[in-house]
Write a protein that holds these residues in place. Structure first.
Motif, PDB file in Angstrom:
ATOM      1  N   GLN A 154       0.830  -1.202   0.000  1.00 52.93           N
ATOM      2  CA  GLN A 154       0.000   0.000   0.000  1.00 52.93           C
ATOM      3  C   GLN A 154       0.868   1.256   0.000  1.00 52.93           C
ATOM      4  O   GLN A 154       0.613   2.207  -0.754  1.00 52.93           O
ATOM      5  N   MET A 155       1.923   1.270   0.811  1.00 54.37           N
ATOM      6  CA  MET A 155       2.813   2.439   0.848  1.00 54.37           C
ATOM      7  C   MET A 155       3.543   2.613  -0.476  1.00 54.37           C
ATOM      8  O   MET A 155       3.715   3.736  -0.969  1.00 54.37           O
ATOM      9  N   VAL A 196       2.576   1.639  -3.551  1.00 50.94           N
ATOM     10  CA  VAL A 196       1.655   2.093  -4.601  1.00 50.94           C
ATOM     11  C   VAL A 196       1.219   3.535  -4.346  1.00 50.94           C
ATOM     12  O   VAL A 196       1.186   4.364  -5.266  1.00 50.94           O
ATOM     13  N   GLN A 197       0.892   3.859  -3.087  1.00 52.33           N
ATOM     14  CA  GLN A 197       0.411   5.208  -2.779  1.00 52.33           C
ATOM     15  C   GLN A 197       1.502   6.245  -3.002  1.00 52.33           C
ATOM     16  O   GLN A 197       1.225   7.386  -3.392  1.00 52.33           O
ATOM     17  N   ALA A 198       2.769   5.875  -2.766  1.00 51.07           N
ATOM     18  CA  ALA A 198       3.879   6.797  -2.983  1.00 51.07           C
ATOM     19  C   ALA A 198       4.315   6.855  -4.423  1.00 51.07           C
ATOM     20  O   ALA A 198       5.155   7.682  -4.780  1.00 51.07           O
ATOM     21  N   GLY A 199       3.768   6.007  -5.307  1.00 51.66           N
ATOM     22  CA  GLY A 199       4.129   6.036  -6.718  1.00 51.66           C
ATOM     23  C   GLY A 199       5.539   5.569  -6.993  1.00 51.66           C
ATOM     24  O   GLY A 199       6.152   5.980  -7.971  1.00 51.66           O
ATOM     25  N   ALA A 202       1.756  -1.647  -9.053  1.00 53.04           N
ATOM     26  CA  ALA A 202       1.141  -2.636  -8.189  1.00 53.04           C
ATOM     27  C   ALA A 202       1.480  -4.032  -8.668  1.00 53.04           C
ATOM     28  O   ALA A 202       1.657  -4.284  -9.852  1.00 53.04           O
ATOM     29  N   ILE A 227       2.982  10.491   2.180  1.00 50.30           N
ATOM     30  CA  ILE A 227       1.653   9.949   1.923  1.00 50.30           C
ATOM     31  C   ILE A 227       0.843  10.027   3.215  1.00 50.30           C
ATOM     32  O   ILE A 227       1.387  10.176   4.321  1.00 50.30           O
ATOM     33  N   VAL A 273      -1.985   7.826   5.340  1.00 50.71           N
ATOM     34  CA  VAL A 273      -2.585   6.493   5.502  1.00 50.71           C
ATOM     35  C   VAL A 273      -3.854   6.652   6.326  1.00 50.71           C
ATOM     36  O   VAL A 273      -3.778   6.935   7.541  1.00 50.71           O
ATOM     37  N   TRP A 301       0.392  10.924   8.672  1.00 48.96           N
ATOM     38  CA  TRP A 301       1.213  11.277   7.503  1.00 48.96           C
ATOM     39  C   TRP A 301       2.551  10.573   7.642  1.00 48.96           C
ATOM     40  O   TRP A 301       3.192  10.652   8.701  1.00 48.96           O
TER      41      TRP A 301
END
Length: 845
Positions: free
Chosen positions: A499-500, A502-505, A509, A541, A543, A549
């Motif tokens: 998750q971290m 993917v969310q951080a780009g 995935a 990011i 969560v 943050w």
């Protein structure tokens, strides 16, 4: 094994007897050398021919370039000559009208103003009477004050007076010889004599800008192709550019270091004004030619292959000699090995041991060969285990990776060893026994125990970190490592890690396991050592599950099993982000307060601006009431009056709407914005203040500027503040009406190889003192008694929040401060660079 001589290899080619006799008298070494030198000489001759051909083609190309430069320079000279003759004819017509008493001083000024506005190269026209006094004069606004002649002024001594006398004596137009001065390029002067009833009545003095003559007299296609410059009689540059000399070290021809140029005098001025054109370097020359280097490289490779072939022939003889000593070398190598070797027959009897085996155990070869189990190097307490292992070996049940045992030396000491067993096969392919290799692993075992202890200490440190650390292989949902804080936040699964990421780009995935390998791992086929040495990636990011943050850092590494893995380190930065949000909120409030202060200071100007449409509405309404009561109005007149009343009401509403949109508080909203629209809105607000202070406003906006990713209200706030400050500076300097001006220029530029759009506000005020320049952007510092000192500080903060920069500088006219220039630039969003159009609009208020 030896090679046949070249004469035998080519016996079918007819060779003269004397040559064959001489060839056979040479030794084989000499024959090989000559056979190698002949093709090498042919390759060198071929390379020399290619170099000569390139040299000749380069000379031809230089001749063609010289002819082209000469033709274009003569064409440019003709264009400049026609332009000068046209201006001369116009001045002669004015002189004829003055001689006929058809033009007085006031009309002369009007015609001079029209001519200067129409022809930019003409800077000043002066009417000088026969007593050397200035009757009338008009100069372009760009001409500096010391150079402007005023009415009644006596002609200054120097070159102008000399040309005046020469025109009086010759009674025909005379051009001066321009000379480059230390501060400026000088002016070109034309003296046209006046006749008063057959007598000398003075001159019409026309002064040209050398730079303007070059800019508007030389065709654009020639200026684009060459570096065009105007020179004086001594070869000094008056205007234009020059091409620096080329580096002779990069040129094959000695004379190619100088640029291709041509000079010709400009008629009717004469040898005092010369036009010169220098061709830009368009080709790389012989040395930069790819074909030249290709031929040279192929020739070098051919020569190298010939030499390598000759050397390879000599090495073959040496290889034959080396093969003869191979058996002795193998035996010596076997005896010098550090790995112990032991051979058993099919019954378990020792048939061979090498020197290393004897050195490890302390037993001699004679004491070991022929022995049957139990062997003397078996420890007493391990005999049953070693006997069972030996039985497995003899029955073919061997362990591929070997096994670890303890071995007893002859002196009774023990050491750890690893044994590897493999079948011993003879030359006919029959197994005759078993070969065992033994390696002393006492030191590796000690190192492994130390590494295990170090790993435990390292794990303890990671568990105590206040940051989450997790490692997972690419393309998999397996979690290889997670410290205590990660398990506290996300548990023992890899979902939090993925998750971290993917969310951080930082990575795509993970794909389903049934997809091809190339889709699962984007780094398949790449060297992993390069990936692990790359710099880490950072991202911030939020969560939602944790309500925190996190600052996420990631890098790739090789895991212990060789797989490419990704390590993610997450740090809680919630408190820092909350502080940043509070700071941004305070900055937004400061921006809104600054706009309110600005409109408060402009309240009187806004009231005056609104008074005009409101007064017009009142007058129209009163007029309608009067005419309706007297029944002296038609429907058409009533509609026309109502239409004018409506337009004045719309004008007042637009003024109020612009003020409301400027001062209303809103969240920063960066959107792709049109630069022209931003400038137009800012000018409409600032022009109210400028008109009140009697300051002339002019602006220039380059055509087809790219869009900027900005908050348009904030950029308008910066422009309005700078324009108001410029107007106040002009009013404070008490400049005369002709010099009360403010200019806004918006142009594209390149800053550190990055496309930007520059906004520059230039005023004609008294500039900034050095002590003010040092504290210009200091908070709560102001040079105005009623100022609060937050305007420029806030403007710079707004510009820097858009990744731009602001600067201020004084403008000098000699030693005198002629004004101040505030400028800032905003980078262009995306990779497209600004496009400068051929046309740009300039308006003056």
């Amino acid at each position: 094994m030896h090679d046949s001589p070249p004469s035998e290899l080519h016996s079918d080619v007819p060779i003269p007897n004397w040559w064959r006799h001489w060839w056979r008298r040479q030794t084989p070494t000499r024959q090989d050398r000559y056979a190698m030198l002949a093709p090498l000489a042919a390759v060198l001759l071929f390379l020399a021919a290619i170099v000569s051909a390139f040299w000749y083609l380069r000379l031809e190309e230089m001749d063609r370039e010289q002819e082209a430069v000469k033709r274009d320079v003569e064409y440019a000279q003709q264009r400049m000559r026609l332009r000068l003759l046209e201006r001369q004819e116009q001045l002669m017509r004015i002189a004829r009208d003055i001689s006929n008493k058809e033009v007085d001083a006031e009309e002369f000024v009007g015609r001079a103003e029209s001519m200067i506005a129409q022809y930019p190269e003409v800077l000043m026209l002066t009417w000088i009477d026969e007593r050397r006094r200035v009757t009338a004069s008009y100069a372009a606004p760009s001409l500096s004050t010391p150079q402007v002649r005023t009415k009644g002024e006596v002609l200054r001594p120097g070159e102008t007076e000399t040309m005046y006398s020469l025109a009086r004596d010759l009674q025909q137009p005379v051009y001066s010889q321009p000379v480059a001065g230390p501060d400026s390029a000088g002016l070109l002067q034309l003296h046209v004599p006046l006749a008063d009833q057959g007598k000398f009545g003075g001159v019409i003095l026309g002064e040209y800008s050398i730079d303007g003559l070059l800019r508007y007299g030389v065709p654009a296609e020639i200026s684009a192709k060459y570096a065009v410059a105007l020179l004086d009689g001594k070869g000094r540059v008056l205007a234009g550019t020059s091409v620096p000399p080329r580096n002779p070290a990069t040129q094959l021809l000695p004379w190619a270091a100088q640029p291709n140029e041509y000079e010709v005098p400009v008629s009717p001025v004469g040898n005092g004004l010369i036009v010169r054109a220098q061709a830009y370097r368009t080709g790389l020359g012989v040395i930069g030619s790819g074909l030249f280097w290709l031929v040279g490289a192929l020739s070098a490779m051919t020569a190298w292959m010939l030499i390598a072939n000759w050397r390879h022939t000599r090495r073959r003889v040496k290889v034959q000699q080396a093969l003869m000593a191979e058996t002795n070398f193998r035996r010596a190598m076997e005896n010098s090995m550090l790995t112990g070797m032991r051979a058993l027959d099919m019954n378990g009897r020792i048939t061979y041991v090498n020197a290393a085996f004897c050195q490890m155990t302390g037993w001699s070869e004679a004491e070991l060969v022929g022995r049957t189990p139990p062997f003397p190097y078996w420890p007493d307490e391990d005999r049953e285990l070693l006997a069972a292992r030996l039985e497995d070996e003899l029955n073919g049940r061997t362990i591929q990776g070997g096994f670890q045992v303890r071995v007893k030396r002859k002196d009774g000491t023990l050491f750890d060893a690893r044994l590897y067993v493999s079948p011993l096969v003879d030359a006919r392919g029959h197994q005759t026994g078993w070969m065992t290799s033994m390696t002393d692993i006492t030191e590796p075992t000690r190192i492994r125990e130390q590494l295990q202890a170090s790993h435990e200490r390292f794990t303890t440190v990671l568990e105590a970190l206040d940051a989450s650390v997790s490692v997972a292989p690419l393309g998999s949902e397996e979690l290889l490592f997670a410290n205590k804080l990660y398990r506290l936040w996300f548990g023992g699964r890899a979902a939090g890690h993925l998750q971290m990421v993917v969310q951080a780009g930082m990575s795509d995935a993970p794909h389903p396991s049934d997809e091809p390998l190339d889709d699962v791992d984007a780094f398949v086929g790449l060297p992993t050592n390069s990936l692990t040495s790359a710099t880490s990636e950072n991202a911030e990011i939020f969560v939602p599950e944790l309500g925190k943050w996190l600052e996420v850092r990631s890098r790739y590494l090789n895991w212990v099993d060789g797989r490419l893995a990704q390590m993610v380190i997450a740090t809680d930065i919630t408190s820092r982000r909350n502080a940043e949000e509070q700071a941004a909120l305070q900055a937004e409030r400061a921006q809104s307060a600054s706009r309110l202060i600005t409109m408060g200071e402009m309240a009187s100007s806004v009231a005056h601006e609104l008074n005009q449409p409101l007064t017009a509405i009142t007058n129209y309404c009163n007029g309608l009431v009067s005419r309706i009561r007297s029944k002296q109005i038609s429907d058409e007149d009533m509609l026309a009056a109502l239409d004018k009343t409506s337009r004045q009401a719309q004008r007042a509403g637009q003024i109020i709407q612009r003020i409301r949109s400027f001062v209303k508080r809103s969240e920063p909203n960066r959107t792709p914005s049109d630069v022209s629209a931003i400038v137009s809105e800012a000018l409409e607000l600032a022009e109210i203040e400028l008109r009140r202070r009697n300051v002339r406003m002019s602006h220039y906006v380059a055509a087809r500027l790219p869009e900027l990713l900005v908050d348009p209200i904030l950029i308008e706030q910066v422009l309005v503040n700078l324009l108001r400050n410029a107007a106040e500076s002009v009013e404070k300097a008490e400049r005369p009406p002709g010099r009360r001006s403010v200019e806004l220029r918006v142009i594209p530029k390149q800053v550190h190889e990055q496309p930007v759009v520059e906004f520059a506000v230039t005023d004609s005020g008294e500039g900034l003192a050095p002590e003010v320049m040092e504290r210009l952007y200091e908070a709560f510092f102001s040079t105005k008694p009623e100022g609060m000192g937050i305007g420029l500080n806030l403007c710079r903060s707004i510009v820097e929040s858009h990744q731009g920069r602001m600067q201020a500088e004084n403008i000098y006219n000699g030693a005198e401060v002629a004004g101040c220039r505030f400028s800032f630039w905003i980078p262009v969003s995306g990779s497209g660079s600004p496009t400068i159009g051929k046309d740009a609009g300039v308006t003056t208020a």
